[in-house]
Design an enzyme around this catalytic site. Structure first.
Site, PDB file in Angstrom:
ATOM      1  N   CYS A  40       0.806  -1.470  -0.065  1.00  0.00           N
ATOM      2  CA  CYS A  40       0.104   0.275  -0.531  1.00  0.00           C
ATOM      3  C   CYS A  40       1.145   1.065   0.203  1.00  0.00           C
ATOM      4  CB  CYS A  40      -0.977   0.172   1.521  1.00  0.00           C
ATOM      5  SG  CYS A  40      -2.664  -1.166   0.773  1.00  0.00           S
ATOM      6  N   PRO A  41       0.354   2.228  -0.744  1.00  0.00           N
ATOM      7  CA  PRO A  41      -0.570   2.663  -1.306  1.00  0.00           C
ATOM      8  C   PRO A  41      -0.603   1.794  -2.601  1.00  0.00           C
ATOM      9  CG  PRO A  41       0.559   4.445  -1.040  1.00  0.00           C
ATOM     10  CD  PRO A  41       1.622   3.923  -0.892  1.00  0.00           C
TER      11      PRO A  41
END
Length: 103
Positions: A40-41
């Site tokens: 992530c992201p």
């Protein structure tokens, strides 16, 4: 003498238990975004870039194995007013997040 409520154990008269639902009743995804192996992201960025490819009202699935995606994807859906439909655990590890495009 018969007691009320005895047949409430979930078994039918034949002794067979009712079949359990394996998955929520949701339409299959129109688009699957494979973000497995990405931190992530990146899964959120991939979702944000590609959700416009899906017609409004249809489902997009994001496959991710970063634990942060379990909180980030639903949070992104709330923030962007998209419907988080459900999460599934993938057999190979990770999760599949199903999102319905609302606009």
């Amino acid at each position: 003498m018969r007691f009320r409520g005895r047949a409430k154990s979930g078994a039918s008269a034949g002794g067979a238990a009712p079949p359990a639902a394996a998955e929520p009743a949701a339409p299959p995804p129109v688009l699957v975004i494979d973000a497995l192996g990405r931190k992530c992201p990146i899964p959120i960025i991939m979702l944000a870039e590609r959700i416009r490819e899906v017609p409004v009202g249809q489902i997009v699935a994001v496959l991710a194995d970063d634990a942060a995606a379990r909180t980030d994807v639903p949070a992104w859906c709330r923030m962007k007013s998209q419907d988080f439909v459900w999460e599934e655990t993938l057999q190979q590890g990770g999760w599949g997040f199903h999102i319905r495009r609302t606009y």
